[in-house]
Design a protein around this motif. Structure first.
Motif, PDB file in Angstrom:
ATOM      1  N   ILE A 244       0.832  -1.198   0.000  1.00  0.00           N
ATOM      2  CA  ILE A 244       0.000   0.000   0.000  1.00  0.00           C
ATOM      3  C   ILE A 244       0.870   1.252   0.000  1.00  0.00           C
ATOM      4  O   ILE A 244       1.856   1.337   0.748  1.00  0.00           O
ATOM      5  CB  ILE A 244      -0.927   0.012   1.226  1.00  0.00           C
ATOM      6  N   GLY A 273      -3.324   2.308  -9.261  1.00  0.00           N
ATOM      7  CA  GLY A 273      -4.408   2.676  -8.352  1.00  0.00           C
ATOM      8  C   GLY A 273      -4.219   3.928  -7.527  1.00  0.00           C
ATOM      9  O   GLY A 273      -5.008   4.198  -6.618  1.00  0.00           O
ATOM     10  N   GLY A 315      -6.172   9.486  -0.842  1.00  0.00           N
ATOM     11  CA  GLY A 315      -6.570   8.128  -0.512  1.00  0.00           C
ATOM     12  C   GLY A 315      -5.399   7.185  -0.334  1.00  0.00           C
ATOM     13  O   GLY A 315      -4.227   7.554  -0.424  1.00  0.00           O
ATOM     14  N   THR A 317      -5.498   3.993  -2.020  1.00  0.00           N
ATOM     15  CA  THR A 317      -5.800   2.886  -2.942  1.00  0.00           C
ATOM     16  C   THR A 317      -4.599   2.503  -3.794  1.00  0.00           C
ATOM     17  O   THR A 317      -4.629   1.495  -4.491  1.00  0.00           O
ATOM     18  CB  THR A 317      -6.957   3.286  -3.873  1.00  0.00           C
ATOM     19  N   ARG A 319      -1.133   1.082  -5.099  1.00  0.00           N
ATOM     20  CA  ARG A 319      -0.384  -0.136  -4.798  1.00  0.00           C
ATOM     21  C   ARG A 319       0.931  -0.121  -5.586  1.00  0.00           C
ATOM     22  O   ARG A 319       1.025   0.421  -6.692  1.00  0.00           O
ATOM     23  CB  ARG A 319      -1.172  -1.400  -5.193  1.00  0.00           C
TER      24      ARG A 319
END
Length: 626
Positions: A244, A273, A315, A317, A319
């Motif tokens: 992440i 992402g 965020g 999100t 990766r």
């Protein structure tokens, strides 16, 4: 003052002699003189008519021989047609001789069972004696003397096959291509006859520039080409667990925060992402200056990623994942693709992962149904559907090769063809025995639009094809010469079918190739691509393959082909049109022709038309010359 002619003087002398003899008392002399007067006049003056009649007979014979030859050379077999052609020619030939009258009723041209045109004719010659009136004897002759002649011509004619090898390169643009069209059509009008029995007369059109476009004959001439297979999947090869991304700086280089990421310096990673700072997504990066929880992003080329103009990260999100084998390759799934490691492959029509389309890649990790390709440093969206995998070797639709600067270049196959190599380079062996060369042209020097048209007796169709000729491209004239020979060769019947040349038999068929050029031949080929040793005018060196033409310079190839076809019995004519000042080009035009009489040099459009018309007439005359 009235002019006294020799005839008036003669008459005066005769009258004076008559008066002297009439005064002679010896009656027997007077009687003998009276009886001999007509004979003396006929002997003296009649010799003039005999001489004139003899001269007219010679002239009539010459005129009748020429007229009979014209009738024999015509395509007609019916006597009425032969009579029409022969009479027209005879009348034209007799115009040079005044004071004679052609007897149409006593003139005939007929074809006998031995295929011989038999002609006879009579003319009336105005006499001088007939105009003398000698009382009490009256006229001794008619006003005209009949003179006759007879002629026979063995109509041993032949079929005609002519291939026009026409220069349609870029240097022919403008008025020159217009002049060429007109000249070529003139020749067609002369050579192709209305009647195609018992002998046919056909013309083939072989336009050339950088190569020869054989259109629908390409596959049979060069061999079949390997096409594509369907792609059913494409995935990036990643390893380990995605990590992440919690932060990324707008700096140069960008610093990514990812707790306990586990990467090492110089690992290749893939980012997806990310919210906000989306410029980072779907790209590979090198890991630099890593800590336990952070690392810097560098391009695969070694330059830092400059994020100062990126948007802010939003965020969590995003990766990041390490690429398998540290190369971020893509696995392509394509059943029975036929590729092996280190082949080249060309990808098209992939959905979603469109960034890999229209590019050439080196194949790795090949199995029966999959292979890997290295990806370029660009954003890459996920694969969605479709796609086609094309091999990119010799014999494939695409061909990837190194240019003279060792850069990789990819060209697509065309319907043009190039020179044949090997033992049959300078023969007319059937293409099923020895394939001709393929052509992989560049987009800046593409396959010419003008297509080869095999032998045809349809004069209107041949002329319509000539009207479509346009000028473009470099000069692979040796390829045009080869196909001029092939167009009249019986060995190409498997390719051209009924449009191929007849058997080699000079008694039955006259085969001729007319080669027209305006300059230097500059484009030789290696593996279907313009060769490294091609000369000026053959296009950019960046688009030339890094190997030389196996057969040597196009000039040398042309001369070898001309020699071979002449040895096969083909008559070769050459036409130079505003030829460049190049000794080798002029030597080629001279040396390729069958004889010096078959060489024509034209400096204007009018000259070009005269040259083509002269060649057409010569071919037609040779048709019945054995």
């Amino acid at each position: 003052m009235r002019r006294i002619s020799w005839f008036d003087g003669l008459c005066r002398g005769l009258r004076a002699s008559a008066r002297r003899l009439a005064g002679d008392t010896r009656g027997n002399v007077a009687m003998l003189f009276a009886l001999s007067v007509p004979v003396l006049i006929l002997m003296t003056v009649g010799g003039v008519d005999i001489h004139r009649a003899s001269t007219v007979r010679v002239n009539l014979q010459d005129a009748l021989d020429a007229a009979t030859l014209s009738a024999a050379r015509s395509p007609y077999t019916q006597n009425a047609d032969l009579q029409r052609v022969g009479l027209a020619s005879l009348r034209a030939n007799l115009k040079a001789y005044p004071n004679i009258i052609l007897r149409d009723a006593d003139t005939s041209f007929v074809l006998n069972s031995d295929d011989v045109v038999v002609a006879s004719s009579k003319v009336d010659v105005k006499t001088l004696v007939a105009s003398i009136f000698l009382p009490p004897y009256g006229k001794f002759m008619d006003d005209y003397l009949p003179v006759g002649a007879h002629s026979e011509v063995d109509r041993s004619s032949r079929n005609i096959e002519v291939a026009l090898v026409l220069d349609t390169t870029g240097s022919m643009a403008g008025q020159k291509i217009i002049d060429l069209r007109a000249a070529a059509k003139d020749l067609v009008d002369i050579v192709v006859q209305d009647i195609q029995t018992p002998w046919y007369s056909k013309v083939a059109i072989v336009p050339y520039s950088m190569a020869v476009n054989v259109d629908t004959y390409a596959t049979a001439a060069r061999g079949s080409i390997v096409g594509s297979v369907n792609i059913t999947g494409a995935v990036i090869n990643l390893a380990g667990t995605p990590q992440i991304i919690t932060a990324a700086t707008k700096a140069s280089p960008v610093v990514v925060t990812s707790t306990a990421h586990g990467f090492s310096n110089n690992d290749v990673v893939w980012v997806t992402g990310v919210g906000g700072m989306t410029s980072l997504n779907n790209k590979p990066y090198l890991v630099k200056n890593k800590t336990d929880n952070t690392f810097q992003l560098y391009r695969l080329t070694g330059y830092p990623v400059d994020g100062r103009n990126y948007n802010d990260l939003t965020g969590t999100t995003g990766r990041v994942q390490r690429c398998q084998n540290n190369d971020c390759s893509i696995t392509i799934t394509a059943s029975n693709h036929g590729l092996v490691n280190n082949n080249y492959v060309y990808i098209t029509d992939v959905g979603g992962m469109t960034q890999i389309n229209n590019q050439t890649y080196l194949v790795g990790n090949a199995t029966t149904n999959s292979f890997t390709i290295d990806m370029n440093e660009a954003s890459l969206t996920p694969y969605s559907s479709g796609g086609r995998s094309w091999c990119a070797q010799q014999g494939c639709t695409y061909f990837a090769f190194e240019n003279v600067y060792d850069d990789l270049v990819t060209h697509r196959i065309s319907s043009c063809v190039t020179e044949r190599t090997g033992g049959n380079a300078y023969t007319d062996a059937a293409p099923s025995t020895a394939r001709v060369g393929r052509n992989y042209p560049s987009t800046s020097n593409p396959c010419l639009a003008n297509t080869l048209k095999p032998l045809s007796s349809n004069r209107a169709a041949v002329k319509a094809d000539i009207d479509l000729l346009s000028a473009s491209g470099s000069t692979g004239g040796h390829i045009g010469v080869a196909w001029g020979w092939y167009a009249v060769s019986p060995n190409f019947s498997g390719l051209f079918g009924s449009s191929a040349g007849g058997a080699y038999n000079t008694a039955d068929t006259l085969k001729a190739v007319v080669i027209m050029t305006d300059g230097e031949y500059n484009s030789g080929y290696c593996n279907g691509v313009i060769a490294a040793n091609s000369t000026s005018g053959s296009g950019s060196a960046a688009l030339h393959i890094n190997c030389n033409a196996p057969n040597g310079h196009p000039f040398d190839q042309t001369l070898a082909l001309c020699t071979a076809m002449k040895n096969a019995g083909v008559i070769v004519y050459t036409v130079g049109f505003q030829v460049v000042d190049d000794a080798r080009a002029r030597a080629l035009i001279s040396d390729c022709a069958t004889s010096s009489g078959n060489v024509y040099m034209a400096n204007s459009g009018a000259d070009l038309r005269q040259a083509f018309s002269a060649i057409g007439r010569d071919i037609t005359q040779l048709r019945i010359s054995r």
